[in-house]
Design a protein around this motif. Structure first.
Motif, PDB file in Angstrom:
ATOM      1  N   ARG A 133     -46.689 180.696  33.169  1.00  0.00           N
ATOM      2  CA  ARG A 133     -47.072 182.145  32.265  1.00  0.00           C
ATOM      3  C   ARG A 133     -46.585 181.911  30.985  1.00  0.00           C
ATOM      4  NH1 ARG A 133     -48.213 186.135  36.173  1.00  0.00           N
ATOM      5  NH2 ARG A 133     -47.497 185.409  38.527  1.00  0.00           N
ATOM      6  N   ARG A 134     -45.395 181.401  30.491  1.00  0.00           N
ATOM      7  CA  ARG A 134     -45.079 181.347  29.201  1.00  0.00           C
ATOM      8  C   ARG A 134     -46.049 180.724  28.443  1.00  0.00           C
ATOM      9  NH1 ARG A 134     -39.578 179.243  28.753  1.00  0.00           N
ATOM     10  NH2 ARG A 134     -38.779 181.146  29.942  1.00  0.00           N
ATOM     11  N   ALA A 135     -46.538 179.338  28.905  1.00  0.00           N
ATOM     12  CA  ALA A 135     -47.541 178.659  28.466  1.00  0.00           C
ATOM     13  C   ALA A 135     -48.898 179.353  28.092  1.00  0.00           C
ATOM     14  CB  ALA A 135     -47.636 177.195  29.004  1.00  0.00           C
ATOM     15  N   ALA A 136     -49.127 180.122  29.246  1.00  0.00           N
ATOM     16  CA  ALA A 136     -50.575 180.708  29.109  1.00  0.00           C
ATOM     17  C   ALA A 136     -50.156 181.657  27.804  1.00  0.00           C
ATOM     18  CB  ALA A 136     -50.795 181.450  30.313  1.00  0.00           C
ATOM     19  N   ASP A 137     -49.575 182.365  27.603  1.00  0.00           N
ATOM     20  CA  ASP A 137     -49.241 183.300  26.528  1.00  0.00           C
ATOM     21  C   ASP A 137     -49.127 182.628  25.117  1.00  0.00           C
ATOM     22  OD1 ASP A 137     -48.731 185.471  28.403  1.00  0.00           O
ATOM     23  OD2 ASP A 137     -46.707 185.876  28.038  1.00  0.00           O
ATOM     24  N   LEU A 138     -48.625 181.298  25.273  1.00  0.00           N
ATOM     25  CA  LEU A 138     -48.476 180.593  24.033  1.00  0.00           C
ATOM     26  C   LEU A 138     -49.829 180.127  23.430  1.00  0.00           C
ATOM     27  CD1 LEU A 138     -46.447 179.113  21.958  1.00  0.00           C
ATOM     28  CD2 LEU A 138     -46.901 177.065  23.522  1.00  0.00           C
ATOM     29  N   MET A 139     -50.682 179.798  24.549  1.00  0.00           N
ATOM     30  CA  MET A 139     -51.977 179.292  24.317  1.00  0.00           C
ATOM     31  C   MET A 139     -53.144 180.399  23.918  1.00  0.00           C
ATOM     32  SD  MET A 139     -52.217 175.454  26.103  1.00  0.00           S
ATOM     33  CE  MET A 139     -51.730 176.417  27.884  1.00  0.00           C
ATOM     34  N   ARG A 140     -52.699 181.482  24.550  1.00  0.00           N
ATOM     35  CA  ARG A 140     -53.536 182.634  24.528  1.00  0.00           C
ATOM     36  C   ARG A 140     -54.724 182.747  25.460  1.00  0.00           C
ATOM     37  NH1 ARG A 140     -50.537 185.486  23.909  1.00  0.00           N
ATOM     38  NH2 ARG A 140     -51.886 187.103  23.442  1.00  0.00           N
ATOM     39  N   ILE A 141     -54.041 182.152  26.683  1.00  0.00           N
ATOM     40  CA  ILE A 141     -55.086 181.835  27.953  1.00  0.00           C
ATOM     41  C   ILE A 141     -54.651 182.983  28.795  1.00  0.00           C
ATOM     42  CG2 ILE A 141     -55.857 180.296  29.622  1.00  0.00           C
ATOM     43  CD1 ILE A 141     -55.624 178.063  27.495  1.00  0.00           C
ATOM     44  N   ASP A 142     -55.462 183.161  29.492  1.00  0.00           N
ATOM     45  CA  ASP A 142     -55.317 184.144  30.775  1.00  0.00           C
ATOM     46  C   ASP A 142     -54.387 183.268  32.031  1.00  0.00           C
ATOM     47  OD1 ASP A 142     -55.210 185.848  33.023  1.00  0.00           O
ATOM     48  OD2 ASP A 142     -57.217 186.063  33.322  1.00  0.00           O
ATOM     49  N   GLU A 143     -53.406 183.698  32.348  1.00  0.00           N
ATOM     50  CA  GLU A 143     -52.268 183.157  33.218  1.00  0.00           C
ATOM     51  C   GLU A 143     -53.238 182.952  34.528  1.00  0.00           C
ATOM     52  OE1 GLU A 143     -50.870 183.806  36.227  1.00  0.00           O
ATOM     53  OE2 GLU A 143     -51.639 185.773  36.276  1.00  0.00           O
ATOM     54  N   ALA A 144     -54.182 183.474  35.011  1.00  0.00           N
ATOM     55  CA  ALA A 144     -54.732 183.457  36.237  1.00  0.00           C
ATOM     56  C   ALA A 144     -55.724 182.324  36.063  1.00  0.00           C
ATOM     57  CB  ALA A 144     -55.752 184.865  36.244  1.00  0.00           C
ATOM     58  N   LEU A 145     -56.067 181.587  35.190  1.00  0.00           N
ATOM     59  CA  LEU A 145     -56.892 180.587  34.897  1.00  0.00           C
ATOM     60  C   LEU A 145     -56.128 179.295  35.211  1.00  0.00           C
ATOM     61  CD1 LEU A 145     -59.082 181.134  31.815  1.00  0.00           C
ATOM     62  CD2 LEU A 145     -59.729 181.659  34.164  1.00  0.00           C
ATOM     63  N   LEU A 146     -54.991 179.468  35.204  1.00  0.00           N
ATOM     64  CA  LEU A 146     -54.196 178.376  35.293  1.00  0.00           C
ATOM     65  C   LEU A 146     -53.486 178.259  36.811  1.00  0.00           C
ATOM     66  CD1 LEU A 146     -51.561 178.388  32.514  1.00  0.00           C
ATOM     67  CD2 LEU A 146     -53.897 177.516  32.516  1.00  0.00           C
ATOM     68  N   ARG A 147     -54.184 178.855  37.822  1.00  0.00           N
ATOM     69  CA  ARG A 147     -54.211 178.732  39.301  1.00  0.00           C
ATOM     70  C   ARG A 147     -55.586 178.968  39.737  1.00  0.00           C
ATOM     71  NH1 ARG A 147     -54.522 184.043  40.185  1.00  0.00           N
ATOM     72  NH2 ARG A 147     -53.370 185.682  38.735  1.00  0.00           N
ATOM     73  N   THR A 148     -55.581 178.925  41.138  1.00  0.00           N
ATOM     74  CA  THR A 148     -56.817 179.303  41.894  1.00  0.00           C
ATOM     75  C   THR A 148     -56.630 181.209  41.791  1.00  0.00           C
ATOM     76  OG1 THR A 148     -55.397 179.098  43.932  1.00  0.00           O
ATOM     77  CG2 THR A 148     -57.096 177.117  43.063  1.00  0.00           C
ATOM     78  N   ARG A 149     -57.856 181.663  41.968  1.00  0.00           N
ATOM     79  CA  ARG A 149     -57.856 182.994  41.810  1.00  0.00           C
ATOM     80  C   ARG A 149     -58.578 183.506  43.028  1.00  0.00           C
ATOM     81  NH1 ARG A 149     -59.686 180.765  37.441  1.00  0.00           N
ATOM     82  NH2 ARG A 149     -61.701 181.319  38.084  1.00  0.00           N
TER      83      ARG A 149
END
Length: 605
Positions: A460-476
């Motif tokens: 989640r921290r990495a998603a915030d850093l890259m300005r990406i929705d954390e939901a994209l870093l997992r299946t939804r």
């Protein structure tokens, strides 16, 4: 006497007609002055809302260096909002106090810094990312219009015909190297790197599968990869290297040899161009793929004339990235991100570090929500991360203290119980393949996001850093992102890598060439390296071809505990960035631990 008195009054006060004219004149001046004042106020508001005036320095102004002052100001605005809502509880803006706070937060950071995503399938701006940031690159400044016309392709017997195609493409042009030092364009000259590597793309335009081999000049060749009909494969190579395509059933049946030369990344075997085969003899399926590749080569010639570099992607299937990209305008430029995913400063007991269940992993936290295991985290509401530009081409950033010591220890501790296998390199489709053992000699293991709440927090921290929705870093789940027509994730599992003394990963690229049948051309978009130890001799992450005006050598990043390095594999126009070639230098003494997070565009699986 009376006449003189009237004359004196007239001179003193004027007659009624003059008085009316005087009053009208004064009224006009007042109206004009008021309009001028209103226009000045509008102009000032417009300039500052666009990030102008003293604050226009693309993320490196006072606010970018001191996010805490912005957070304090935001707090004052929220308090005013709460007082207003107490007096007007039924007003529209107070129906949902949290929503009101989020809107105050957006207004404070201006439209350039809003955490929004504009997706290909939806032209509306929707907020998905968490955290606050100095992000101001919603519109890429270095795109230039490139008109193009691609000629028709047809077989001799006209059984297969493709039409002419025209359009305008927004091509990314690398800025003048002088601007990397905030100097006048043209005042400095880029150094030619001593390292002579480059990306090699080899295209098989025959209807048969072929194998690509590297040949040292003696003996048999070294197998690199298989190339399907009308497909491309790639590898990092050097000027002077030799390759050839051969039949899979007979390695002596060499179809074409290639000699790598400076300034050319693309090498093509086309039996139809040479008259070996006829387009009228192949299937419609193969012809359609042939047309895509041939028109892409035409497109690439026009692209290279404008930008000076090869088009390594596949037009029109590969579009601009859907994810945001941080700008890297000059060396030492700073950006910041304030995330609610704060550091763990005390390790939770083992019974709390079990696998994360589905409900927890799919929970989308608001910035104001308390995070899991808050009692073991920093007492600060936010973690302020500073990104420093270390390279402008490729775009690369250094983020110190991304991980805490507790988080580092947790990751390494988890790895000690895992069976480490000899690292492999990725194929074009994300699958693994073994290559020459001198290429990569490290050992690795994979860590799922749901392995523990600490690992989930790192994602989640990495998603915030890259300005990406954390939901994209997992299946939804269905309906979670209605703007997307797929549920798969855009990130691989964390890869934990261990290098012992003498181990390395020679210069390579993180991206590969997707099959022409992949309509959206998914590929690795960004790499986030997280260092878990320091103090070893050697082991630097090296960018041997970074663009600069001072040194023809390499850019070395020294590992430090908890430090992160972010760099992109794609350019803003969707092309692969050849300059993103990088190396894990040999560890001379000691050992090296790190984890990789690869983000894909648009998706991994």
């Amino acid at each position: 006497m009376l006449r003189n008195t009237r004359r004196r009054r007239k001179l003193r006060y004027g007659n009624k007609s003059n008085t009316r004219h005087f009053q009208k004149g004064i009224g006009r001046y007042v109206v004009i002055a008021g309009l001028i004042l209103i226009a000045l106020q509008c102009a000032i508001f417009f300039i500052y809302s666009q990030g102008g005036g003293k604050n226009d320095s693309r993320g490196d102004h006072h606010n970018a260096k001191d996010p805490d002052s912005l957070l304090r100001a935001l707090g004052r605005k929220n308090r005013k909002h709460k007082l207003y809502c107490k007096k007007h509880p039924h007003s529209i803006e107070c129906q949902d106090e949290q929503h009101g706070q989020e809107q105050e937060q957006e207004q404070h950071y201006s439209h350039r810094e809003r955490t929004v995503v504009e997706t290909p399938n939806n032209n509306d701006h929707v907020q998905y990312e968490n955290g606050l940031s100095s992000f101001d690159n919603a519109i890429e400044q270095n795109l230039q219009p490139m008109p193009f016309t691609l000629s028709e392709i047809k077989s001799d017997d006209l059984t297969h015909v493709s039409s002419e195609q025209s359009g305008v493409f927004q091509a990314y042009v690398i800025p003048d190297v002088s601007t990397f030092y905030q100097e006048t364009p043209g005042s400095m000259i880029a150094k030619i790197p001593r390292y002579k590597g480059l990306a090699g793309k080899f295209i098989n335009l025959s209807p048969q599968k072929l194998d690509l081999y590297w040949h040292s000049g003696q003996g048999d060749g070294v197998h690199i990869a298989g190339a399907g009909p009308m497909e491309a494969v790639g590898t990092a190579t050097y000027i002077g290297h030799q390759f050839y395509f051969a039949s899979p059933t007979n390695t002596r049946d060499i179809k074409q040899r290639f000699h790598v030369v400076s300034g050319n990344c693309i090498y093509v075997y086309d039996p139809f161009e040479d008259g070996e085969m006829s387009l009228g003899d192949i299937s419609s399926h193969h012809f359609d793929k042939y047309v895509v590749q041939k028109k892409n080569l035409q497109f690439g010639n026009i692209y290279k004339q404008l930008t000076g570099r090869d088009w390594l992607a596949l037009y029109p299937l590969r579009g601009p990235p859907m994810h945001k990209m941080w700008n890297a305008d000059y060396f030492g430029q700073n950006h910041w991100v304030a995330t609610a995913e704060t550091h763990f400063i005390e390790e939770p007991p083992e019974n709390l570090l079990h696998s994360v269940d589905s409900e927890q992993i799919h929970h989308h936290y608001k910035d104001s929500d308390e995070r899991p295991l808050a009692e073991y985290r920093s007492k600060h509401d936010r973690l302020n991360m500073t990104m420093t530009v270390i390279s402008c081409a490729p775009r690369a950033f250094e983020i110190k203290n991304f991980l805490s010591q507790v988080e580092v220890d947790h990751v390494v501790h988890m790895a000690t119980g895992m069976k480490l296998s000899l690292s492999t390199t990725s194929g074009s489709d994300g699958s693994e393949r073994r290559t020459d053992s001198d290429t990569r000699t490290s050992y690795n293991s994979w860590i799922r996001r749901d392995r523990s709440l600490i690992i989930d927090s790192i994602y989640r921290r990495a998603a915030d850093l890259m300005r990406i929705d954390e939901a994209l870093l997992r299946t939804r789940s269905k309906g979670e992102r209605p703007d997307l027509d797929y549920l798969s994730d855009a990130a691989e599992e964390l890869q934990l890598v261990h290098y012992s003394s003498g181990q390395q990963y020679t210069p390579h690229h993180d991206w590969g060439h997707p099959s022409v049948s992949k309509t959206r051309q998914p590929s690795r978009f960004a790499t986030l390296l997280l260092y878990l130890n320091e103090g070893m001799n050697g082991g630097e992450t090296s960018f041997p071809r970074y663009l600069n005006a001072h040194d023809a050598g390499v850019l070395d990043v020294v590992p430090e505990i908890g430090k992160a390095v972010l760099f992109y594999s794609l350019l803003p126009d969707g092309n692969f960035d050849d300059l993103s070639q990088h190396q894990a230098k040999p560890v001379i003494d000691g050992e090296k631990w790190l984890i990789n997070l690869w983000t894909w565009d648009p998706r991994f699986r």
